[in-house]
Design an enzyme around this catalytic site. Structure first.
Site, short mmCIF file in Angstrom:
data_model
loop_
_atom_site.label_atom_id
_atom_site.label_comp_id
_atom_site.label_asym_id
_atom_site.label_seq_id
_atom_site.Cartn_x
_atom_site.Cartn_y
_atom_site.Cartn_z
N TYR A 1 50.02 66.32 56.21
CA TYR A 1 49.87 64.91 55.86
C TYR A 1 48.51 64.62 55.21
O TYR A 1 48.43 63.76 54.32
CB TYR A 1 50.09 64.03 57.09
CG TYR A 1 48.98 64.05 58.11
CD1 TYR A 1 47.99 63.08 58.10
CD2 TYR A 1 48.92 65.04 59.10
CE1 TYR A 1 46.97 63.09 59.04
CE2 TYR A 1 47.91 65.05 60.03
CZ TYR A 1 46.93 64.08 60.00
OH TYR A 1 45.92 64.10 60.93
N GLU B 1 65.82 45.05 56.65
CA GLU B 1 67.21 44.71 56.94
C GLU B 1 68.15 45.91 56.73
O GLU B 1 69.26 45.94 57.29
CB GLU B 1 67.67 43.54 56.11
CG GLU B 1 67.86 43.81 54.63
CD GLU B 1 68.37 42.61 53.87
OE1 GLU B 1 69.42 42.05 54.26
OE2 GLU B 1 67.71 42.22 52.88
#
Length: 448
Positions: A178, A442
């Site tokens: 990372y 959503e």
């Protein structure tokens, strides 16, 4: 009077050490802490905090590349690395001061020098003073691992990259974790020509393969050059100050800087732990039990130095649990299941729980629900970059085993999604939740 000068002496004033020290002091213990560099540790001083600030700057650079789509007409643009660098370092200094204030307000004595263990209940400061303590806590964290090859002294680690005089026009990043991916994305967005060198064909091994593949596709589309199955054999400094990198093939690569981001090593060298009979692990880590106790009953260790889960919030939890256990009459351990994590690349990716591959190995039959979509924010961007959300569930019960995503603001969304995985919820709980529209989040309750 106590036979010891302190109830607790902590070596290392990073996130874990500071949390442990102030909680122990709040429980009534007499506490001292020693730090040879700066208060705050890797995360605050030369890790996730200043790096995230650079991420924000690079995100602004990306938005600035297409202002006309937002209706803005902007004149001549220029970027000044020293201004950004110095602004970031100014805030690091501010945060360091806050850590000092926290220790002072809890009446923790602070020694700004190196300390080493001289016995089960004693430490020695660099100034020569020897101090006794009923308990000793090692919280010295980790340091960048630097490979041994000719010319390695010309390369930078993640410690030094924050302080370079000028933004490199050409940057080589060696590593597939990372740290490598984040710095590659930062400097790519800020206008550097970036090459990533990795010794295998896999990067970000802890993350879901499909999510990582999407990240690779986007990163290459943004101009980052990936050299897989490559290893730096040597680096030579040229007369003009640039670096010539030999990757073992016919064509050498010339760059301005080489950043080595090839993992981290527990910071235990020269700590004198052998004076207390503590043997280190194969990676130089300090073995501890579930209560953070070493093989010496009076000495404990938390954070990256134990090589369990090298994340700042984990070190904080461990430090707090240690203080409650030893000084608060409240034995506590840390649960390492379902720890969310993120890579602040561009776009960022995040995950919690089992990847699809891990889930299939562990459970056999699983179901995978996903949404492959173009975030509304990306409509303004000339790059047609798509987000990808995945939910891995156990086949029969549909208990959520893992959630993985890539797209704008994925880490912010993942923090809340991780609560559902930690709580053992099923996909039905998401299906029963009405969508918050229009949002990217959503998609998590609309997965098919």
């Amino acid at each position: 009077m106590s036979e010891y000068e302190y109830d607790l002496f902590t070596i290392g004033a990073g996130s874990g050490g500071v949390r442990a020290s102030r909680i122990a002091a709040a429980h009534g213990a007499k506490v001292a802490i020693a730090e040879e560099y700066r208060l705050g540790g890797t995360c605050v001083i030369r890790g996730c905090v200043p790096k995230k600030m650079l991420v924000y700057a690079s995100m602004f650079a990306d938005d600035l590349s297409h202002p006309e789509n937002y209706g803005w007409t902007i004149g001549e643009k220029s970027f000044d690395w020293p201004t950004l660098r110095d602004f970031v370092q100014k805030d690091v200094t501010r945060l360091e001061g806050l850590y000092g204030n926290t220790l002072e307000s809890h009446e923790v004595d602070t020694f700004s020098e190196r300390a080493v263990v001289t016995g089960p209940n004693s430490v020695k400061l660099a100034s020569g003073r020897e101090i006794t303590a009923r308990n000793i806590l090692i919280a010295t964290g980790g340091r960048p691992h630097m490979p041994d090859f000719p010319g390695a002294e010309h390369c930078l680690s993640s410690n030094e990259i924050f302080h370079v005089e000028d933004k490199p026009k050409c940057l080589m990043v060696a590593g597939g974790g990372y740290i490598a991916m984040e710095f590659a994305a930062i400097f790519n967005a800020l206008g550097s020509e970036v090459t990533v060198v990795n010794r295998t064909d896999r990067i970000l091994r802890a993350y879901d393969e499909q999510i990582v593949d999407r990240m690779l596709h986007i990163a290459m589309g943004r101009g980052i050059d990936f050299r897989m199955h490559s290893l730096i054999e040597s680096v030579e400094k040229l007369d003009d100050g640039r670096l010539e990198v030999d990757l073992g093939d016919a064509n050498k690569v010339t760059v301005d800087q080489v950043l080595i981001a090839a993992g981290r090593t527990p910071n235990t060298e020269g700590l004198g732990l052998d004076n207390a009979g503590i043997e280190l692990g194969k990676k130089g880590e300090i073995p501890v039990d579930e209560y953070n106790r070493t093989s010496c009953p009076s000495i404990y260790a938390v954070g990256d130095v134990t090589d369990r889960v090298a994340l700042t919030p984990v070190a904080i939890r461990e430090g707090h649990a240690f203080a409650d256990t030893v000084f608060g009459d409240n034995p506590r351990t840390v649960n390492y299941d379902a720890i969310p994590s993120a890579v602040f690349s561009q776009p960022p990716l995040a995950g919690v729980g089992l990847t699809e591959t891990e889930a299939r190995k562990q459970y056999g039959n699983v179901k995978v629900y996903s949404s492959d979509f173009r975030p509304m924010k990306n409509i303004f961007n000339p790059h047609a970059e798509r987000g990808l959300y995945k939910m891995v569930v156990e086949e029969v019960s549909e208990k959520i085993l893992g959630i993985h995503m890539i797209g704008p603001e994925s880490p912010e969304i993942m923090q809340v999604a991780a609560v559902a995985v930690k709580a053992g919820l099923t996909k039905q709980a998401f299906d029963d939740t009405i969508a918050l529209h229009p949002s990217m989040a959503e998609e998590l309750v609309l997965l098919k």
